[in-house]
Design a protein around this motif. Structure first.
Motif, PDB file in Angstrom:
ATOM      1  N   TYR A 116       5.871  -9.243  -7.366  1.00 47.62           N
ATOM      2  CA  TYR A 116       6.029  -8.712  -8.733  1.00 47.62           C
ATOM      3  C   TYR A 116       7.369  -8.960  -9.200  1.00 47.62           C
ATOM      4  CZ  TYR A 116       1.596  -6.498  -8.249  1.00 47.62           C
ATOM      5  OH  TYR A 116       0.129  -6.135  -8.252  1.00 47.62           O
ATOM      6  N   ALA A 119       9.405  -6.885 -12.251  1.00 48.75           N
ATOM      7  CA  ALA A 119       8.629  -5.825 -12.903  1.00 48.75           C
ATOM      8  C   ALA A 119       9.358  -4.478 -12.701  1.00 48.75           C
ATOM      9  CB  ALA A 119       7.274  -5.719 -12.337  1.00 48.75           C
ATOM     10  N   GLU A 124       3.000  -2.910 -14.701  1.00 47.73           N
ATOM     11  CA  GLU A 124       3.324  -4.444 -14.466  1.00 47.73           C
ATOM     12  C   GLU A 124       2.685  -4.688 -13.006  1.00 47.73           C
ATOM     13  OE1 GLU A 124       7.045  -6.341 -16.388  1.00 47.73           O
ATOM     14  OE2 GLU A 124       7.329  -4.150 -16.115  1.00 47.73           O
TER      15      GLU A 124
END
Length: 327
Positions: A116, A119, A124
């Motif tokens: 990720y 994020a 998200e």
């Protein structure tokens, strides 16, 4: 027979302990090394230990394999050897995927919340297949995990041979026993415990973000027992939907919460010392992670997660404060 790669490591050895208790036949693929990792499996010895370099030969004659659980990886977020990371985290993973597809063996593998990247809002951290190629990992490790996730999805989308069930689990911040060999990658819980044992207040990084208070950096911390339970649930539910799933609690907690929980479990005053963040971490540091757990709940997983306070209490009281701290 269940094959587990990386099973002398942290999560793998905790999974091995549970499968051993369930009397499952297991073969682990890993190096014991010279850092005492043998202790991670000493109480729940597998049926066989295969060195990774001997895996190809083993797979040529392996019989009655019901699942491959692929947890082995170069997992250091500070790793720099791109060729080695690719060979281990991508090429080996695809080799196991293809073997499972060919032999119709279920495949569960470790992805990572590191995919990720930068994020920083709850919206998200969604395990949506359509968003995998849009993620922007901050380090080589996270990128390698994203690459394999994308390769898996390409295999599925182009209707290539696939395992009968496949699951990628994006592990968030896991803590618990048997992580003692991990060096600088050991959980923050153990680091704060060590601070206190040495007679110091737990140390936390100062925030270098104007909108965030010192200690306000937050993570989705998950007790290793909950991770093992999630893996076992997929093993027990072969018809559960294949896919990439978040593996967290769905609740971000601050580092200050964590430090105070360690203090409480050790019966010391709640005091923290803040230190400057090392320059090497700036630009690669996630200030917030929180797994969206809706997808796995919709798949049928409904077991409650251990709270941060309960998990830390269990870790410290049942393991770290004992003369034998191994599971």
């Amino acid at each position: 027979m269940i094959i587990i790669t990386g099973a002398t490591g942290f999560i793998g050895s905790c999974l091995q302990a549970k499968l051993h208790a369930l009397k499952e036949e297991t073969v682990i693929v890993d190096w014991l090394g010279d850092q005492g990792k043998w202790r991670n499996i000493a109480k729940h010895t597998p049926d066989a230990v295969i060195m990774p370099e001997a895996l190809d030969d083993f797979l040529k004659t392996a019989k009655n394999v019901t699942a491959v659980i692929h947890l082995g990886a170069i997992s250091e977020t500070t790793a720099r050897d791109g060729d080695l990371v690719w060979q281990t985290n991508v090429d080996l993973s695809m080799k196991l995927w293809q073997w499972c597809a060919q032999h119709q063996v279920r495949f569960i593998y470790a992805s990572s919340a590191a995919t990720y990247g930068g994020a920083n809002t709850a919206e998200e951290f969604i395990d949506d297949h359509a968003r995998v190629d849009q993620l922007k990992p901050l380090n080589l490790y996270g990128w390698s995990k994203q690459v394999f996730d994308m390769q898996v999805l390409k295999q599925v989308e182009t209707k290539q041979p696939c395992p009968p069930q496949w699951v990628g689990l994006k592990f968030f911040n896991v803590y618990g026993p048997n992580e003692y060999h991990k060096g600088k990658m050991i959980s923050v819980v153990k680091v704060k415990f060590d601070d206190i044992v040495q007679g110091n207040a737990p140390k936390l990084f100062k925030s270098d973000q104007p909108h965030l208070a010192d200690g306000g950096q937050a993570r989705d911390f998950i007790w290793v027992g909950d991770v093992v339970d999630m893996i076992l649930w997929f093993l027990e539910n072969p018809k559960a939907a294949s896919g990439i799933y978040n593996c967290g609690t769905g609740q971000a907690r601050t580092y200050l919460d964590l430090a105070y929980a360690v203090c409480a479990s050790m019966n010391v005053s709640k005091k923290v010392d803040f230190i400057e963040m090392p320059s090497a971490l700036r630009g690669q540091y996630q200030y917030f992670t929180q797994a969206n757990m809706n997808k796995i709940k919709q798949a049928g997983y409904n077991k409650p997660f251990t709270s941060l306070e309960d998990g830390i209490g269990q870790y410290i009281q049942d393991y770290l404060l004992k003369s034998d701290s191994y599971l």
